[in-house]
Design a protein around this motif. Structure first.
Motif, PDB file in Angstrom:
ATOM      1  N   PRO A  46       4.202  19.513   4.056  1.00  0.00           N
ATOM      2  CA  PRO A  46       5.229  19.383   5.098  1.00  0.00           C
ATOM      3  C   PRO A  46       4.976  18.231   6.074  1.00  0.00           C
ATOM      4  O   PRO A  46       5.915  17.542   6.465  1.00  0.00           O
ATOM      5  CB  PRO A  46       5.188  20.732   5.817  1.00  0.00           C
ATOM      6  N   ALA A  47       3.723  18.018   6.445  1.00  0.00           N
ATOM      7  CA  ALA A  47       3.424  16.943   7.403  1.00  0.00           C
ATOM      8  C   ALA A  47       3.735  15.572   6.801  1.00  0.00           C
ATOM      9  O   ALA A  47       4.300  14.699   7.469  1.00  0.00           O
ATOM     10  CB  ALA A  47       1.962  17.014   7.833  1.00  0.00           C
ATOM     11  N   PHE A  48       3.377  15.362   5.523  1.00  0.00           N
ATOM     12  CA  PHE A  48       3.639  14.078   4.880  1.00  0.00           C
ATOM     13  C   PHE A  48       5.139  13.880   4.656  1.00  0.00           C
ATOM     14  O   PHE A  48       5.667  12.789   4.868  1.00  0.00           O
ATOM     15  CB  PHE A  48       2.883  13.963   3.548  1.00  0.00           C
ATOM     16  N   ALA A  49       5.822  14.947   4.247  1.00  0.00           N
ATOM     17  CA  ALA A  49       7.275  14.853   4.038  1.00  0.00           C
ATOM     18  C   ALA A  49       7.978  14.501   5.349  1.00  0.00           C
ATOM     19  O   ALA A  49       8.896  13.676   5.367  1.00  0.00           O
ATOM     20  CB  ALA A  49       7.812  16.155   3.468  1.00  0.00           C
ATOM     21  N   ALA A  50       7.539  15.097   6.449  1.00  0.00           N
ATOM     22  CA  ALA A  50       8.126  14.788   7.757  1.00  0.00           C
ATOM     23  C   ALA A  50       7.838  13.348   8.157  1.00  0.00           C
ATOM     24  O   ALA A  50       8.708  12.658   8.704  1.00  0.00           O
ATOM     25  CB  ALA A  50       7.597  15.751   8.808  1.00  0.00           C
ATOM     26  N   LEU A  51       6.617  12.883   7.887  1.00  0.00           N
ATOM     27  CA  LEU A  51       6.255  11.497   8.179  1.00  0.00           C
ATOM     28  C   LEU A  51       7.123  10.541   7.376  1.00  0.00           C
ATOM     29  O   LEU A  51       7.633   9.547   7.904  1.00  0.00           O
ATOM     30  CB  LEU A  51       4.775  11.254   7.875  1.00  0.00           C
ATOM     31  N   LEU A  52       7.303  10.839   6.101  1.00  0.00           N
ATOM     32  CA  LEU A  52       8.163  10.004   5.238  1.00  0.00           C
ATOM     33  C   LEU A  52       9.599  10.014   5.738  1.00  0.00           C
ATOM     34  O   LEU A  52      10.242   8.973   5.820  1.00  0.00           O
ATOM     35  CB  LEU A  52       8.159  10.545   3.811  1.00  0.00           C
ATOM     36  N   GLU A  53      10.094  11.190   6.034  1.00  0.00           N
ATOM     37  CA  GLU A  53      11.500  11.335   6.404  1.00  0.00           C
ATOM     38  C   GLU A  53      11.820  10.694   7.751  1.00  0.00           C
ATOM     39  O   GLU A  53      12.901  10.157   7.937  1.00  0.00           O
ATOM     40  CB  GLU A  53      11.887  12.810   6.436  1.00  0.00           C
ATOM     41  N   LEU A  92       0.825  -1.213   0.000  1.00  0.00           N
ATOM     42  CA  LEU A  92       0.000   0.000   0.000  1.00  0.00           C
ATOM     43  C   LEU A  92       0.859   1.264   0.000  1.00  0.00           C
ATOM     44  O   LEU A  92       0.566   2.226  -0.709  1.00  0.00           O
ATOM     45  CB  LEU A  92      -0.938   0.011   1.201  1.00  0.00           C
ATOM     46  N   LEU A  93       1.917   1.254   0.791  1.00  0.00           N
ATOM     47  CA  LEU A  93       2.821   2.401   0.833  1.00  0.00           C
ATOM     48  C   LEU A  93       3.452   2.630  -0.533  1.00  0.00           C
ATOM     49  O   LEU A  93       3.519   3.769  -1.014  1.00  0.00           O
ATOM     50  CB  LEU A  93       3.908   2.185   1.890  1.00  0.00           C
ATOM     51  N   LEU A  94       3.885   1.570  -1.179  1.00  0.00           N
ATOM     52  CA  LEU A  94       4.504   1.693  -2.492  1.00  0.00           C
ATOM     53  C   LEU A  94       3.526   2.261  -3.517  1.00  0.00           C
ATOM     54  O   LEU A  94       3.874   3.161  -4.287  1.00  0.00           O
ATOM     55  CB  LEU A  94       5.047   0.339  -2.953  1.00  0.00           C
ATOM     56  N   VAL A  95       2.292   1.778  -3.499  1.00  0.00           N
ATOM     57  CA  VAL A  95       1.272   2.300  -4.421  1.00  0.00           C
ATOM     58  C   VAL A  95       1.015   3.777  -4.142  1.00  0.00           C
ATOM     59  O   VAL A  95       0.941   4.591  -5.067  1.00  0.00           O
ATOM     60  CB  VAL A  95      -0.033   1.469  -4.324  1.00  0.00           C
ATOM     61  N   ALA A  96       0.897   4.146  -2.874  1.00  0.00           N
ATOM     62  CA  ALA A  96       0.650   5.550  -2.521  1.00  0.00           C
ATOM     63  C   ALA A  96       1.811   6.442  -2.949  1.00  0.00           C
ATOM     64  O   ALA A  96       1.601   7.543  -3.466  1.00  0.00           O
ATOM     65  CB  ALA A  96       0.410   5.679  -1.023  1.00  0.00           C
ATOM     66  N   LEU A  97       3.037   5.970  -2.743  1.00  0.00           N
ATOM     67  CA  LEU A  97       4.205   6.769  -3.129  1.00  0.00           C
ATOM     68  C   LEU A  97       4.275   6.950  -4.634  1.00  0.00           C
ATOM     69  O   LEU A  97       4.610   8.029  -5.118  1.00  0.00           O
ATOM     70  CB  LEU A  97       5.491   6.110  -2.618  1.00  0.00           C
ATOM     71  N   ARG A  98       3.965   5.899  -5.363  1.00  0.00           N
ATOM     72  CA  ARG A  98       4.039   5.991  -6.829  1.00  0.00           C
ATOM     73  C   ARG A  98       2.881   6.797  -7.412  1.00  0.00           C
ATOM     74  O   ARG A  98       3.055   7.514  -8.389  1.00  0.00           O
ATOM     75  CB  ARG A  98       4.071   4.592  -7.434  1.00  0.00           C
ATOM     76  N   ALA A  99       1.712   6.673  -6.816  1.00  0.00           N
ATOM     77  CA  ALA A  99       0.529   7.343  -7.369  1.00  0.00           C
ATOM     78  C   ALA A  99       0.494   8.838  -7.039  1.00  0.00           C
ATOM     79  O   ALA A  99       0.242   9.664  -7.907  1.00  0.00           O
ATOM     80  CB  ALA A  99      -0.745   6.673  -6.866  1.00  0.00           C
ATOM     81  N   GLY A 100       0.739   9.179  -5.802  1.00  0.00           N
ATOM     82  CA  GLY A 100       0.588  10.583  -5.425  1.00  0.00           C
ATOM     83  C   GLY A 100       1.727  11.125  -4.621  1.00  0.00           C
ATOM     84  O   GLY A 100       1.599  12.161  -3.968  1.00  0.00           O
ATOM     85  N   LEU A 147      13.682   8.049  -1.677  1.00  0.00           N
ATOM     86  CA  LEU A 147      14.856   8.798  -2.122  1.00  0.00           C
ATOM     87  C   LEU A 147      14.548   9.631  -3.359  1.00  0.00           C
ATOM     88  O   LEU A 147      15.036  10.748  -3.501  1.00  0.00           O
ATOM     89  CB  LEU A 147      16.028   7.850  -2.392  1.00  0.00           C
ATOM     90  N   LEU A 148      13.709   9.103  -4.249  1.00  0.00           N
ATOM     91  CA  LEU A 148      13.321   9.862  -5.433  1.00  0.00           C
ATOM     92  C   LEU A 148      12.473  11.073  -5.061  1.00  0.00           C
ATOM     93  O   LEU A 148      12.632  12.156  -5.628  1.00  0.00           O
ATOM     94  CB  LEU A 148      12.542   8.976  -6.396  1.00  0.00           C
ATOM     95  N   LEU A 149      11.565  10.887  -4.115  1.00  0.00           N
ATOM     96  CA  LEU A 149      10.657  11.977  -3.736  1.00  0.00           C
ATOM     97  C   LEU A 149      11.341  13.064  -2.928  1.00  0.00           C
ATOM     98  O   LEU A 149      11.129  14.250  -3.163  1.00  0.00           O
ATOM     99  CB  LEU A 149       9.477  11.421  -2.935  1.00  0.00           C
ATOM    100  N   LEU A 150      12.135  12.672  -1.953  1.00  0.00           N
ATOM    101  CA  LEU A 150      12.722  13.646  -1.038  1.00  0.00           C
ATOM    102  C   LEU A 150      14.114  14.093  -1.436  1.00  0.00           C
ATOM    103  O   LEU A 150      14.639  15.061  -0.889  1.00  0.00           O
ATOM    104  CB  LEU A 150      12.744  13.078   0.385  1.00  0.00           C
TER     105      LEU A 150
END
Length: 157
Positions: free
Chosen positions: A22-29, A6-14, A75-78
């Motif tokens: 900022p909140a999502f980027a912090a959660l990812l990081e 699910l995480l992979l699909v969410a990262l690739r889709a949106g 790594l691609l996103l951030l």
């Protein structure tokens, strides 16, 4: 395994849109990256404990593959900014799988399928033309940081 999918699909889709929040980027990081490192370390530890008997590690290769795909997407996103998160993902996952980074690490205790999975995903990361340069500039050139690019290259020999 389902959560990683699910995480992979969410990262690739949106992921690109969500990473600007900022909140999502912090959660990812922070949290998600730490969970990926811990999941990979648990899979590696289970594989080492089984002394490389693949039959005793059902699904380890698929879970690790999902973790490595998620790491690549993060790594691609951030991007690669030289954070402790990136250092942990590269050293505690890739170097551990390839037997580099510490004298006690031994890839011979791992099933060949896990080592092959790590090599395939490392190859897909190295296709990003700026990744080796960024790893070198962010880690190897800094005297207080790990020599990640050097260690990765040595582990590939």
């Amino acid at each position: 395994e389902f959560g990683l999918s699910l995480l992979l699909v969410a990262l690739r889709a949106g992921g690109r849109v969500l990473a600007r929040a900022p909140a999502f980027a912090a959660l990812l990081e922070d949290d998600i990256s730490l969970c990926m490192v811990q999941t990979a370390e648990a899979e590696i530890a289970i594989s080492e404990a089984s002394s490389g008997r693949v039959s005793e590690v059902p699904g380890a290769s698929s879970v690790l593959s999902l973790v490595l795909q998620c790491v690549a997407e993060v790594l691609l996103l951030l991007g690669l900014g030289g954070s402790a998160r990136e250092e942990a993902m590269l050293s505690r996952i890739y170097l551990k799988l390839l037997g580099g980074g510490s004298p006690s690490a031994s890839p011979h205790l791992l099933p060949p399928a896990l080592i092959e999975t790590a090599l395939e995903h490392l190859q897909s990361l190295l296709v990003l033309t700026e990744l080796p340069l960024h790893v070198y500039l962010r880690f190897d050139c800094h005297p207080a940081r790990a020599d990640l690019l050097q260690d990765l290259a040595a582990a590939l020999r």
